[in-house]
Design a protein around this motif. Sequence first.
Motif, PDB file in Angstrom:
ATOM      1  N   GLY D  10       0.838  -1.205   0.000  1.00  0.00           N
ATOM      2  CA  GLY D  10       0.000   0.000   0.000  1.00  0.00           C
ATOM      3  C   GLY D  10       0.865   1.244   0.000  1.00  0.00           C
ATOM      4  O   GLY D  10       1.963   1.246   0.540  1.00  0.00           O
ATOM      5  N   ASP D  11       0.388   2.306  -0.613  1.00  0.00           N
ATOM      6  CA  ASP D  11       1.183   3.533  -0.609  1.00  0.00           C
ATOM      7  C   ASP D  11       0.981   4.261   0.717  1.00  0.00           C
ATOM      8  O   ASP D  11      -0.047   4.108   1.383  1.00  0.00           O
ATOM      9  CB  ASP D  11       0.782   4.437  -1.761  1.00  0.00           C
ATOM     10  N   GLY D  64       2.276  13.162  -1.183  1.00  0.00           N
ATOM     11  CA  GLY D  64       1.969  11.810  -0.720  1.00  0.00           C
ATOM     12  C   GLY D  64       2.070  10.801  -1.849  1.00  0.00           C
ATOM     13  O   GLY D  64       2.368  11.152  -2.984  1.00  0.00           O
ATOM     14  N   GLY D  65       1.813   9.526  -1.533  1.00  0.00           N
ATOM     15  CA  GLY D  65       1.878   8.486  -2.547  1.00  0.00           C
ATOM     16  C   GLY D  65       3.309   8.208  -2.974  1.00  0.00           C
ATOM     17  O   GLY D  65       4.266   8.589  -2.289  1.00  0.00           O
ATOM     18  N   ILE D 145      -3.551  12.030  10.866  1.00  0.00           N
ATOM     19  CA  ILE D 145      -4.881  12.080  10.246  1.00  0.00           C
ATOM     20  C   ILE D 145      -5.936  11.499  11.178  1.00  0.00           C
ATOM     21  O   ILE D 145      -7.020  12.055  11.350  1.00  0.00           O
ATOM     22  CB  ILE D 145      -4.861  11.326   8.900  1.00  0.00           C
ATOM     23  N   HIS D 272      -9.470   4.969   3.638  1.00  0.00           N
ATOM     24  CA  HIS D 272      -8.305   5.305   2.829  1.00  0.00           C
ATOM     25  C   HIS D 272      -7.723   6.681   3.111  1.00  0.00           C
ATOM     26  O   HIS D 272      -6.600   6.950   2.716  1.00  0.00           O
ATOM     27  CB  HIS D 272      -8.658   5.180   1.348  1.00  0.00           C
ATOM     28  N   THR D 273      -8.505   7.562   3.745  1.00  0.00           N
ATOM     29  CA  THR D 273      -7.939   8.878   4.044  1.00  0.00           C
ATOM     30  C   THR D 273      -6.695   8.735   4.920  1.00  0.00           C
ATOM     31  O   THR D 273      -5.844   9.612   4.925  1.00  0.00           O
ATOM     32  CB  THR D 273      -8.946   9.782   4.783  1.00  0.00           C
ATOM     33  N   ARG D 275      -4.145   6.892   4.583  1.00  0.00           N
ATOM     34  CA  ARG D 275      -2.867   6.657   3.903  1.00  0.00           C
ATOM     35  C   ARG D 275      -2.579   7.700   2.829  1.00  0.00           C
ATOM     36  O   ARG D 275      -1.691   7.509   2.016  1.00  0.00           O
ATOM     37  CB  ARG D 275      -2.773   5.247   3.339  1.00  0.00           C
ATOM     38  N   GLY D 276      -3.307   8.812   2.859  1.00  0.00           N
ATOM     39  CA  GLY D 276      -3.122   9.795   1.805  1.00  0.00           C
ATOM     40  C   GLY D 276      -2.615  11.118   2.317  1.00  0.00           C
ATOM     41  O   GLY D 276      -2.428  11.315   3.507  1.00  0.00           O
ATOM     42  N   GLY D 277      -2.375  11.991   1.401  1.00  0.00           N
ATOM     43  CA  GLY D 277      -2.099  13.382   1.745  1.00  0.00           C
ATOM     44  C   GLY D 277      -0.652  13.716   1.983  1.00  0.00           C
ATOM     45  O   GLY D 277       0.239  12.904   1.785  1.00  0.00           O
ATOM     46  N   VAL D 278      -0.454  14.950   2.407  1.00  0.00           N
ATOM     47  CA  VAL D 278       0.873  15.506   2.617  1.00  0.00           C
ATOM     48  C   VAL D 278       1.553  14.803   3.798  1.00  0.00           C
ATOM     49  O   VAL D 278       0.991  14.734   4.871  1.00  0.00           O
ATOM     50  CB  VAL D 278       0.738  17.019   2.911  1.00  0.00           C
TER      51      VAL D 278
END
Lengths: 341, 341, 341, 341
Positions: D10-11, D64-65, D145, D272-273, D275-278
Amino acid sequence: MRVGLLTGGGDVPGLNAAIRAVVKRGEGEHGHSIVGFRNGWRGVVDGDVQPLTRGHIRNVLSVGGTLLGTARYHPHSSDGGLDAVMATLEAERIEALICIGGDGTLHAASKVAEAGVKIVAIPKTIDNDVWGTDRSIGFDSAVSIATEAVDRIHTTAESHNRVMIVEVMGRTAGWIAVTAGIAGGAELVLAPEDPFDIEKVVRFLKHRHRAHASFSIVVVAEGAVPAEGTAMHYETQVGKFGEIVAGAIGERLKAEIEARTGFDTRVTVLGHTQRGGVPTPTDRILGSRFGVAAIDAITRGESNVMTALRGEEVVLVPLSEVAGKVKHVPASLLDVARALA
Amino acid sequence: MRVGLLTGGGDVPGLNAAIRAVVKRGEGEHGHSIVGFRNGWRGVVDGDVQPLTRGHIRNVLSVGGTLLGTARYHPHSSDGGLDAVMATLEAERIEALICIGGDGTLHAASKVAEAGVKIVAIPKTIDNDVWGTDRSIGFDSAVSIATEAVDRIHTTAESHNRVMIVEVMGRTAGWIAVTAGIAGGAELVLAPEDPFDIEKVVRFLKHRHRAHASFSIVVVAEGAVPAEGTAMHYETQVGKFGEIVAGAIGERLKAEIEARTGFDTRVTVLGHTQRGGVPTPTDRILGSRFGVAAIDAITRGESNVMTALRGEEVVLVPLSEVAGKVKHVPASLLDVARALA
Amino acid sequence: MRVGLLTGGGDVPGLNAAIRAVVKRGEGEHGHSIVGFRNGWRGVVDGDVQPLTRGHIRNVLSVGGTLLGTARYHPHSSDGGLDAVMATLEAERIEALICIGGDGTLHAASKVAEAGVKIVAIPKTIDNDVWGTDRSIGFDSAVSIATEAVDRIHTTAESHNRVMIVEVMGRTAGWIAVTAGIAGGAELVLAPEDPFDIEKVVRFLKHRHRAHASFSIVVVAEGAVPAEGTAMHYETQVGKFGEIVAGAIGERLKAEIEARTGFDTRVTVLGHTQRGGVPTPTDRILGSRFGVAAIDAITRGESNVMTALRGEEVVLVPLSEVAGKVKHVPASLLDVARALA
Amino acid sequence: MRVGLLTGGGDVPGLNAAIRAVVKRGEGEHGHSIVGFRNGWRGVVDGDVQPLTRGHIRNVLSVGGTLLGTARYHPHSSDGGLDAVMATLEAERIEALICIGGDGTLHAASKVAEAGVKIVAIPKTIDNDVWGTDRSIGFDSAVSIATEAVDRIHTTAESHNRVMIVEVMGRTAGWIAVTAGIAGGAELVLAPEDPFDIEKVVRFLKHRHRAHASFSIVVVAEGAVPAEGTAMHYETQVGKFGEIVAGAIGERLKAEIEARTGFDTRVTVLGHTQRGGVPTPTDRILGSRFGVAAIDAITRGESNVMTALRGEEVVLVPLSEVAGKVKHVPASLLDVARALA
């Protein structure tokens, strides 16, 4: 159609949203070719172009700054500038030009329009002082950053018996100061629209610190000035590019307050952080709406207009009505800032 | 004067800014006594009051929720409710009442006003569907949170060949979906104002994933519905308090898309996080301006009006014009969402 | 047991988490009475106490600053200070004292411990320079704020041919500068641990701007100094409270760079915003763990120790090993900053 | 040297910082050529390569990612997978391989290492369950988060008499739940490391709501399970890719609590929020340090090791010691979560 696009003046968050919208709508729906000029009017004069297709605007919506670069340069102020603009537009076969900028860029746009170029302008400035529109791109992000700073200073100020001065941008208008002052719960907001009397400021601070409070936060616009005939004499200090010198009024105010009250006083100058970073949703939406409205206007054959927010709708206003005017903070908003001190 | 104050309906960020403004302006400048009712209309019926002085509103400006508590209760819907309201107001010698709320609270306010109580209302709802005002308190904060979630899902979605559905609130209006969809750069926005055709949705996704993209983000309003006569049949699911069931349309959409495309599809339901947390500067300013305008209106003897934002000014609109109407997303904004997909 | 609690020195985000943890664990599980002293050692000398029960610590976890207030005052530095401390502790029947502070507070704590008081210390400082612990409360929040500022300046710097200097705090250590420099992707980081050669700095900037880049970001610690024997002479400027004067090195560096390169150079001094605002989760957790560990240590009869983070565990280290030492940035981290420039 | 680089599983936020550090240090200081494989091990099997030079890593630090893409694919699990890996590495003349990943990717790395490839691994996972390192890339951002979500739900929960369940990720470990629970001030944290007794949970909630509170926040890890022999029977639900089904334990818990208490209970599944973002500064620094350490290790000729954070230093641990083990939350941290409920 081949449509040119430039961003001029200081960069602000939300510019890329506007660029993206022009390209997506212009290329995707209207079938136009969008040509970007690098570094504002400088790029038009120098013929510094780059194609703008859907590939160039991926992942830019949430990125601050401008992918086209920008510069504080006005073609009508230098010899041969306007001629070079016309030559480039002809060489690149540009049929209409979208100019995203503040006061200076819009003024240049009106000069270029007078020379016969079809122009649609999009207002951007963190100062929110462009006439004719409720909001300009970048203002909401700047207010967000300035409010966050006031919030932070609040928690630290509460532990010490201090006066904390926060100096914010805004040129000759007090939009950032007044809104961030209200949002951050400042005890005092000093804006250019309402010249201050240092003796009243000092009286207020003394009263407050005597009464109950152990700290005060004063938000001051870089363009704030003392009222004529009052005890403090000060003229706004201007730098070599015509911009107001950061920290000048803040430091001077600190000196006056310390001398007159003896309170430990600290200055924080927000400076360039106010125009950087991730744009707020409001600025992304405003940029997107203005970009769509601008390319739609060009497609319909309109020119020499500026996109403007009025309530919930985006409208077009004649560029000639806008250039050269400054939109100031209305009295009703100054009154709210005063009421909540 | 003795002025009552209540917050009703769901809580939103920015309520405390309005309460603070009413108290600061009302007590500090007009010399009124402000009386708070706890938990909305419930507190009026039960006589559950608390004094509101400057001491009660320290440090609340940046705090979400409401210091008065709130409840989804309407006095006109229960036997003796209105009588109990009148009895409490008389016992507490309340001369006028400020009601901060959304659709339900405003409807109750208009019923109480008909019974002879002087009321000034302040609109708040993350759904932004109150008629007569450009913005309601809480909307900007909700959009900010929803956009942040779409941003986050963007970075993670880009690494996997997936359809990501983000379900947001909004009741029968698509304000959060459309604005967060534009701001977050969603590929598709489904709003109640524009019923969707699942076959077109699927065609769009297939085309996009075949062409070049490895992912798509679909923002769907909880109140989104399929167009009549199209291939998908679905009615909005409503819970015991009349609210739309969270996740219902999102999960159903996931099932339809997976069945019709075979694409791995994930749903994120933002839920209660949308109404919590630190209010944005915009919501603090709006709350502050509405609070000042409401207590000023009462001081001037006005009643049965609602504060409203129109462009840059706060105005008053008759409560009777507002109650019972829903403000929907205008076509121009839906068009921008479509254009930038 | 009756346990005293104070916060001394500059305030930082995360102090309230530690206070809350001491009270929750101390009162709730061990049955102690927790007595707060207001404004650090000042409150111990003056007998300025407040009870601390579960009611006092509601909703403080996410609030910056310290609910006890703080002051930069050291009892051993003034005549009769230590005697007054002993008198208050006896009058209040305090059996042990938890001191939350940085360098100065811990030094005072060791003096008071020598006089026979049972003390457990908790390290806090945004500068992260307390010896013996991986992290002090407040550091993570300060790094977060400083990084955000560098991020913002990045987007604006990219559009102009400029050198942007960001001056951060840290006293004689470079923790904030080095970490925010790495996290923000600064081109150059100047830390006290690695005195700089202005001629090398200038050479680097000239090379970079000649090669390809249109901007550079230099993060400078307030305590950064030129290496001996190099071309620039400068001594750290110290204010009346012994603190390093904000902006001094930043402005001096700007003058040197502009004189030697002609590049337009701007300074942003982050100042007090670095110690304010909502604590990061890391600081809340660290404060919570240190608070629990401190009151547990006291309950077990330990004294004259400091809580410390070592890897994933919280341990106790003798106060005598800690006081008077400064923890500097290790070479391995300086190397990473250099490598990624 | 030619060094390969891949990101698997997963990223998470912070991957790009590691990629950037490998390239900057590897190309800039050691003179290596860095070759990226797209979509994890999938790209190695398929020979899907891209060069990675300084031009590719501009402006990725705060994004991110992963710019390389990622996939959940393990070469040793499919026929001919390992052979294809060896063929690609030979064809591309890769002398060593840096694998950034979690459990699955590291397991695959150890298999490939057994086949004779020189491998240095970098641990990343929001779950923080990789053995041998204090922290993995992505964890700090996920906690940030999740804490923000708990903060938001706090303000809204306080106005209603409700139990709010927040379900977070973490697989079979409770790292996110415990840390976000402590940081967000949850009333109850349910982690896999400490199986719960539903009757005790219900007793706690009833006691709390009877006593004084009008709400409770329960943070539950997706992998939380009831203790054997207690009243609730439930087994973790696993999806087709082996991942734990989002929402399963949250919804089940809601049903149990509502049935046993009658309290209105709401579930928010962060999904999923998380594992995302800045990326947070901590994750950018960790990624940068791990990237530098990995390429330095390869340059020194080391292999079959993993970079690991131990206190303030980055060290190398044998890959064989790490693969197949799960790092769980230590008892001391579970105890802090319990103490502060």
